[in-house]
Structures are given as C-alpha cells and as structure tokens.
Scaffold this motif. Structure first.
Motif, short mmCIF file in Angstrom:
data_model
loop_
_atom_site.label_atom_id
_atom_site.label_comp_id
_atom_site.label_asym_id
_atom_site.label_seq_id
_atom_site.Cartn_x
_atom_site.Cartn_y
_atom_site.Cartn_z
N ASN A 116 14.13 3.28 -11.97
CA ASN A 116 13.53 2.47 -12.77
C ASN A 116 13.32 0.87 -11.98
O ASN A 116 13.94 0.64 -10.90
CB ASN A 116 13.88 1.98 -14.11
N GLU A 117 12.52 0.05 -12.54
CA GLU A 117 12.45 -1.33 -11.68
C GLU A 117 13.52 -2.17 -11.44
O GLU A 117 13.78 -2.51 -10.36
CB GLU A 117 11.25 -1.96 -12.49
N ARG A 151 15.76 -3.62 -8.15
CA ARG A 151 16.10 -4.83 -7.85
C ARG A 151 17.59 -5.07 -7.52
O ARG A 151 17.77 -5.88 -6.63
CB ARG A 151 15.75 -5.54 -9.04
N VAL A 152 18.29 -4.13 -8.39
CA VAL A 152 19.85 -4.47 -8.33
C VAL A 152 20.27 -4.10 -6.96
O VAL A 152 20.87 -4.50 -5.84
CB VAL A 152 20.57 -3.65 -9.12
N LEU A 153 19.70 -2.91 -6.29
CA LEU A 153 19.80 -2.27 -5.21
C LEU A 153 19.46 -3.06 -4.13
O LEU A 153 20.13 -3.20 -2.83
CB LEU A 153 18.95 -1.09 -4.83
N SER A 154 18.41 -3.70 -4.17
CA SER A 154 17.87 -4.87 -3.19
C SER A 154 18.70 -5.86 -3.04
O SER A 154 18.88 -6.39 -1.74
CB SER A 154 16.50 -5.13 -3.37
N SER A 155 19.06 -6.51 -4.22
CA SER A 155 20.07 -7.72 -4.03
C SER A 155 21.41 -7.54 -3.52
O SER A 155 21.77 -8.17 -2.55
CB SER A 155 20.41 -8.29 -5.67
N ILE A 156 22.08 -6.38 -3.63
CA ILE A 156 23.43 -6.00 -3.17
C ILE A 156 23.17 -5.63 -1.81
O ILE A 156 24.18 -5.74 -0.96
CB ILE A 156 24.00 -5.02 -3.99
N ALA A 157 21.99 -5.23 -1.44
CA ALA A 157 21.93 -4.97 0.15
C ALA A 157 22.05 -6.10 0.80
O ALA A 157 21.96 -5.96 2.32
CB ALA A 157 20.49 -4.15 0.45
N LEU A 181 18.77 -0.86 -17.24
CA LEU A 181 19.24 0.39 -16.74
C LEU A 181 19.43 1.69 -17.57
O LEU A 181 19.69 1.35 -18.70
CB LEU A 181 20.51 0.18 -15.62
N ALA A 182 19.21 2.84 -17.01
CA ALA A 182 19.37 3.93 -17.66
C ALA A 182 20.46 5.06 -17.02
O ALA A 182 20.02 5.73 -16.31
CB ALA A 182 18.18 4.52 -17.76
N PRO A 183 21.75 4.70 -17.31
CA PRO A 183 22.60 5.72 -16.69
C PRO A 183 22.59 7.15 -17.26
O PRO A 183 22.10 7.17 -18.34
CB PRO A 183 24.04 5.20 -17.02
N ASN A 219 15.38 12.06 -22.35
CA ASN A 219 15.07 10.81 -21.73
C ASN A 219 16.31 9.94 -21.91
O ASN A 219 16.63 9.54 -23.12
CB ASN A 219 13.88 10.23 -21.98
N GLN A 220 16.96 9.34 -20.97
CA GLN A 220 18.33 8.78 -20.72
C GLN A 220 17.70 7.40 -21.61
O GLN A 220 16.63 6.89 -20.90
CB GLN A 220 18.87 8.56 -19.55
N PRO A 221 18.44 6.95 -22.27
CA PRO A 221 17.86 5.52 -23.18
C PRO A 221 18.51 4.44 -22.03
O PRO A 221 19.54 4.43 -21.61
CB PRO A 221 19.06 5.43 -24.62
N GLU A 222 17.61 3.54 -22.21
CA GLU A 222 17.81 2.26 -21.34
C GLU A 222 18.59 1.22 -22.20
O GLU A 222 18.58 1.22 -23.44
CB GLU A 222 16.38 1.47 -20.72
#
Length: 235
Positions: free
Chosen positions: A125-126, A130-136, A175-177, A185-188
C-alpha cells in the motif's frame, strides 16, 4: 425366600451411595459422574476454504440448523454442534487455524531484516512504500572530526542515524500485515515507526488491538457470503 430377598435388598442399601439431607439440601457420601457420549475426533485445518469444503461435502451428514460456526478470534474458526442432551457439552467437528508468517512488532530489529519483512509479510500500500523509501535513505554515522592549529586540538564526534536526503520519517503509518486468514482482505491499522541510535527499526502498534475485531467481522462476512443463510455464524 422373602427373607433372602430382604437380606439382599438390605445389602444393596448399605453398599449404595448414602444420601443425607442437611438444611433442606441433599448430599451424597460419594461423587457421581455423568457418563458422556462418545465424541468425534476434531479435524484440524488451516484455511477458511477447508471449512467451506467440509460443510458443502457434508460427509458426516450434519444438519445446518444444528451447527454453530464460531469465529473464536482472528486466527481460529470452529464448527461445533448444538448442546448434547446428556451432558450439555458440544462436539467440535473441525477447527481452522490460520497459517501465518512470523511478524516482528513492538521491538527493534536490524534494517535489512526489517526491509525483508515489510516486503514479504505486508500487503503493498502507499504507506508501505513510504516506509521502504525512508529506511533506504538512512545511514549510520560514526565519525570523528579533528581540528589542529598547532597549539590546541579539537575533536568532534558524530554518532547516530541520518537521512542521506533531508526527509522526515513518516508517522503514524497505516499498514496491513498478514495477520489473519488469506481468504479475506487483511485489515489495516496504524503503527508508530521508530529508529534507534543503532539504526535499528521498529513498528509499534497504535490502535489498541481494534484490528482484531475488524478481522473477525470480515471472516464472518466472508463465511456468510460463501455459505448463505442456512448457518448460524457468531464472531
């Protein structure tokens, strides 16, 4: 003959459990246990699809009006019988326990494993992007700057986490683990994203567990859609 019968009856009376009445209540000198009816061995499954297939096949010749589908929690669903007439117990025909990946929450972990977990065990999801971009863009800085004018020396150390590009870490993130059956559908839910001084990253739950109730409601709705109105489903 009558004497023998009376003698035997007296022996039976003496050897049987003795009931004493005290204060209007009956007490027995011995413990009595109800004889339970035999119950079937419970089937174990790992998906909602298995429950639906079991009911549709109806190999055990069960009647829908005598069954109860119980959504115990976000990872467990049971198909049980109505109360047995003799012992007020229930038969558990089949139980599905969701087969889920291990997800590390509410504590810090190294950035590499965090990145892998986020990509493999969270629904895209969006906010995940964003999280992946930040930690990279994070880097761990551990440097010493030395200044020497020939008379005095000044050493300045810098230790901590910085971003390669000036950017704020997003908070909270939604997030939706994968935390419940894959058929729904996994709940966010919201999480607090934190980074410690060792460049370790952690996701901390921020909804008080409300996602669990949402997951149970979605399981119930899914089963109602697949099975129709013949079955009683509680969550």
């Amino acid at each position: 003959m009558d004497l023998t019968r009376s003698f035997l009856e007296k022996i039976e009376e003496m050897t049987g459990p003795k009931v004493i009445e005290v204060g209007g209540l009956a007490y027995s000198e011995e413990s009595l246990y109800a004889v339970q009816q035999p119950t079937p061995t419970m089937i174990k499954a790992q998906s909602l699809t298995a429950l639906i297939d079991y009911l549709n096949a109806n190999t055990d010749k069960l009647f829908p009006e005598k069954l109860l589908i119980h959504v115990v929690n976000e990872t467990t669903v049971q198909i049980i019988s109505s109360l047995n007439p003799d012992f007020k117990n229930r038969e558990n025909y089949i139980q599905a326990d969701a087969l889920l990946p291990v997800i590390t929450l509410n504590r810090f972990m190294d950035r590499e494993n965090f990145n892998i977990m986020l990509q493999s065990r969270f629904v895209p999801n969006e906010d995940r992007g964003r999280v992946l971009s930040s930690i990279a863009k994070m880097r761990f800085e551990n440097s010493v700057k030395l200044e020497d004018d020939g008379v005095t020396q000044t050493a300045t150390s810098a230790v901590g986490v910085t971003l390669v590009k000036e950017e704020q870490i997003p908070n909270p993130v939604v997030l939706a683990p994968f935390r419940t059956f894959t058929e729904i559908n996994q709940p966010e839910s919201p999480f607090i994203l934190r980074v410690n001084d060792n460049c370790e990253v952690g996701l901390f739950e921020a909804d008080g567990g409300a996602w669990r109730h949402e997951a149970m409601t979605r399981i119930k709705t899914y089963l109602e859609t697949q099975l129709g109105e013949d079955y009683t489903i509680i969550a």
